[in-house]
Motif scaffolding. Structure first.
Motif, PDB file in Angstrom:
ATOM      1  N   MET A   1       0.640  -1.146   0.100  1.00  0.00           N
ATOM      2  CA  MET A   1      -0.509  -0.021   0.204  1.00  0.00           C
ATOM      3  C   MET A   1       0.546   1.556   0.188  1.00  0.00           C
ATOM      4  SD  MET A   1      -2.727   1.057   3.427  1.00  0.00           S
ATOM      5  CE  MET A   1      -3.072  -0.324   3.739  1.00  0.00           C
ATOM      6  N   SER A   2       0.405   2.272  -0.802  1.00  0.00           N
ATOM      7  CA  SER A   2       0.812   3.296  -0.899  1.00  0.00           C
ATOM      8  C   SER A   2       1.836   4.015   0.598  1.00  0.00           C
ATOM      9  CB  SER A   2       0.524   4.321  -1.785  1.00  0.00           C
ATOM     10  OG  SER A   2      -0.376   5.052  -1.684  1.00  0.00           O
ATOM     11  N   ALA A   3       1.819   5.279   0.992  1.00  0.00           N
ATOM     12  CA  ALA A   3       2.770   5.982   2.184  1.00  0.00           C
ATOM     13  C   ALA A   3       1.738   6.519   2.444  1.00  0.00           C
ATOM     14  CB  ALA A   3       3.975   6.934   1.956  1.00  0.00           C
ATOM     15  N   VAL A   4       0.511   7.209   1.232  1.00  0.00           N
ATOM     16  CA  VAL A   4      -0.474   8.416   1.340  1.00  0.00           C
ATOM     17  C   VAL A   4      -1.239   7.857   1.206  1.00  0.00           C
ATOM     18  CG1 VAL A   4      -1.977   9.476  -0.551  1.00  0.00           C
ATOM     19  CG2 VAL A   4       0.816   9.586  -0.285  1.00  0.00           C
ATOM     20  N   ALA A   5      -2.247   6.194   0.702  1.00  0.00           N
ATOM     21  CA  ALA A   5      -3.105   5.317   1.149  1.00  0.00           C
ATOM     22  C   ALA A   5      -2.841   4.785   2.901  1.00  0.00           C
ATOM     23  CB  ALA A   5      -2.824   4.217   0.503  1.00  0.00           C
ATOM     24  N   ARG A   6      -1.947   4.366   3.085  1.00  0.00           N
ATOM     25  CA  ARG A   6      -1.556   4.144   4.397  1.00  0.00           C
ATOM     26  C   ARG A   6      -2.552   5.197   5.345  1.00  0.00           C
ATOM     27  NH1 ARG A   6       2.631   1.617   2.889  1.00  0.00           N
ATOM     28  NH2 ARG A   6       4.292   3.494   3.256  1.00  0.00           N
ATOM     29  N   ARG A   7      -2.089   6.556   5.731  1.00  0.00           N
ATOM     30  CA  ARG A   7      -1.707   7.917   6.216  1.00  0.00           C
ATOM     31  C   ARG A   7      -3.309   7.976   6.050  1.00  0.00           C
ATOM     32  NH1 ARG A   7       2.623  10.075   4.137  1.00  0.00           N
ATOM     33  NH2 ARG A   7       1.114  11.214   2.259  1.00  0.00           N
ATOM     34  N   VAL A   8      -4.618   7.896   4.512  1.00  0.00           N
ATOM     35  CA  VAL A   8      -5.204   8.226   4.729  1.00  0.00           C
ATOM     36  C   VAL A   8      -6.568   7.047   5.273  1.00  0.00           C
ATOM     37  CG1 VAL A   8      -7.325   8.028   3.346  1.00  0.00           C
ATOM     38  CG2 VAL A   8      -5.567   9.362   2.366  1.00  0.00           C
ATOM     39  N   ALA A   9      -6.116   5.620   5.529  1.00  0.00           N
ATOM     40  CA  ALA A   9      -6.423   4.814   5.952  1.00  0.00           C
ATOM     41  C   ALA A   9      -6.549   4.958   7.571  1.00  0.00           C
ATOM     42  CB  ALA A   9      -5.928   3.618   5.264  1.00  0.00           C
ATOM     43  N   ARG A  10      -5.267   5.363   7.766  1.00  0.00           N
ATOM     44  CA  ARG A  10      -5.309   5.287   9.538  1.00  0.00           C
ATOM     45  C   ARG A  10      -5.993   7.418   9.796  1.00  0.00           C
ATOM     46  NH1 ARG A  10       0.488   4.810   8.953  1.00  0.00           N
ATOM     47  NH2 ARG A  10       0.450   7.334   8.844  1.00  0.00           N
ATOM     48  N   ARG A  11      -6.323   7.527   9.213  1.00  0.00           N
ATOM     49  CA  ARG A  11      -6.968   8.520   9.666  1.00  0.00           C
ATOM     50  C   ARG A  11      -8.616   9.220   9.654  1.00  0.00           C
ATOM     51  NH1 ARG A  11      -3.037  13.092   7.132  1.00  0.00           N
ATOM     52  NH2 ARG A  11      -1.641  13.345   8.906  1.00  0.00           N
ATOM     53  N   GLY A  12      -9.008   7.968   8.731  1.00  0.00           N
ATOM     54  CA  GLY A  12     -10.212   6.995   8.537  1.00  0.00           C
ATOM     55  C   GLY A  12     -10.764   8.775   7.353  1.00  0.00           C
ATOM     56  N   ILE A  13     -10.285   9.525   6.899  1.00  0.00           N
ATOM     57  CA  ILE A  13     -10.578  10.311   5.762  1.00  0.00           C
ATOM     58  C   ILE A  13     -11.325   9.602   4.698  1.00  0.00           C
ATOM     59  CG2 ILE A  13      -9.676  11.602   4.183  1.00  0.00           C
ATOM     60  CD1 ILE A  13      -7.130  12.306   5.854  1.00  0.00           C
ATOM     61  N   VAL A  14     -12.549  10.309   4.238  1.00  0.00           N
ATOM     62  CA  VAL A  14     -12.922   9.608   3.336  1.00  0.00           C
ATOM     63  C   VAL A  14     -12.564  10.387   2.393  1.00  0.00           C
ATOM     64  CG1 VAL A  14     -15.685   9.868   2.410  1.00  0.00           C
ATOM     65  CG2 VAL A  14     -15.620   9.190   5.062  1.00  0.00           C
ATOM     66  N   GLN A  15     -11.702   9.796   0.783  1.00  0.00           N
ATOM     67  CA  GLN A  15     -11.352  10.414   0.002  1.00  0.00           C
ATOM     68  C   GLN A  15     -12.619  10.538  -1.186  1.00  0.00           C
ATOM     69  OE1 GLN A  15      -7.886   9.233  -1.051  1.00  0.00           O
ATOM     70  NE2 GLN A  15      -8.698   7.194  -0.933  1.00  0.00           N
ATOM     71  N   HIS A  16     -12.639  11.590  -2.045  1.00  0.00           N
ATOM     72  CA  HIS A  16     -14.067  10.725  -3.576  1.00  0.00           C
ATOM     73  C   HIS A  16     -12.739  10.818  -4.451  1.00  0.00           C
ATOM     74  CE1 HIS A  16     -17.162  12.581  -1.791  1.00  0.00           C
ATOM     75  NE2 HIS A  16     -15.876  12.961  -0.406  1.00  0.00           N
ATOM     76  N   LEU A  17     -12.898   9.803  -5.497  1.00  0.00           N
ATOM     77  CA  LEU A  17     -12.496   9.651  -6.925  1.00  0.00           C
ATOM     78  C   LEU A  17     -13.641   9.932  -7.624  1.00  0.00           C
ATOM     79  CD1 LEU A  17     -10.362   8.887  -9.082  1.00  0.00           C
ATOM     80  CD2 LEU A  17     -11.217   6.464  -8.149  1.00  0.00           C
TER      81      LEU A  17
END
Length: 153
Positions: free
Chosen positions: A9-25
């Motif tokens: 998993m990319s470092a950015v994806a790990r950070r996003v998952a850890r923070r519980g941030i909902v991102q949009h694609l």
């Protein structure tokens, strides 16, 4: 097909998952610019994520109002080539599908990572994206916001 839990998993994806941030694609093309603007206007000002917009040529590129934590990438179809080795020009939906699936492969962790996916482009690009997400265990078609008339659910 499920993705192994040990998949990198990319470092950015790990950070996003850890923070519980909902991102949009968000993926769109020239046929869905009005729907794209309406969707972007409805997003919270704190929304994060990526917007890909495929257009026929540079004359279509403009300014989109997006939340400050979102990035817009314009894909000028006239500057892209078709499938590798084909010698053809880029077909409608092709550049969009390549960009979105590459982003998804790097940024999406699992089905339950909270990323909201909105596919507003034409049928061919949308179908290719949905197929990729399903084959790689990143999303089921029921978890993707896309035009119902495409029958991809």
């Amino acid at each position: 097909m499920a993705v192994s839990s040990s998949a990198p998993m990319s470092a950015v994806a790990r950070r996003v998952a850890r923070r519980g941030i909902v991102q949009h694609l968000v993926a769109a093309d020239e046929s869905s610019l009005a729907e794209l603007q309406a969707l972007l206007a409805a997003l919270p000002i704190c929304a994060t994520g990526r917007v890909f917009v495929e257009v026929p040529d540079a004359s279509w590129i403009g300014t989109l109002e997006v939340p400050g934590r979102m990035t817009v990438t314009w894909l000028d179809r006239s500057r892209h080539t078709g499938r590798i080795g084909s010698g053809r020009s880029c077909a409608r939906g092709e550049a969009l599908a390549r960009a979105v699936t590459a982003w998804a492969d790097e940024m999406l962790c699992t089905e339950g990572d909270g990323t909201r996916i909105h596919l507003l482009g034409g049928y061919l690009g949308t179908a290719e994206i949905v197929e990729h997400l399903q084959e790689h265990g990143l999303r089921t078609s029921s978890a993707i916001d896309m035009p119902a008339e495409y029958g991809l659910r």
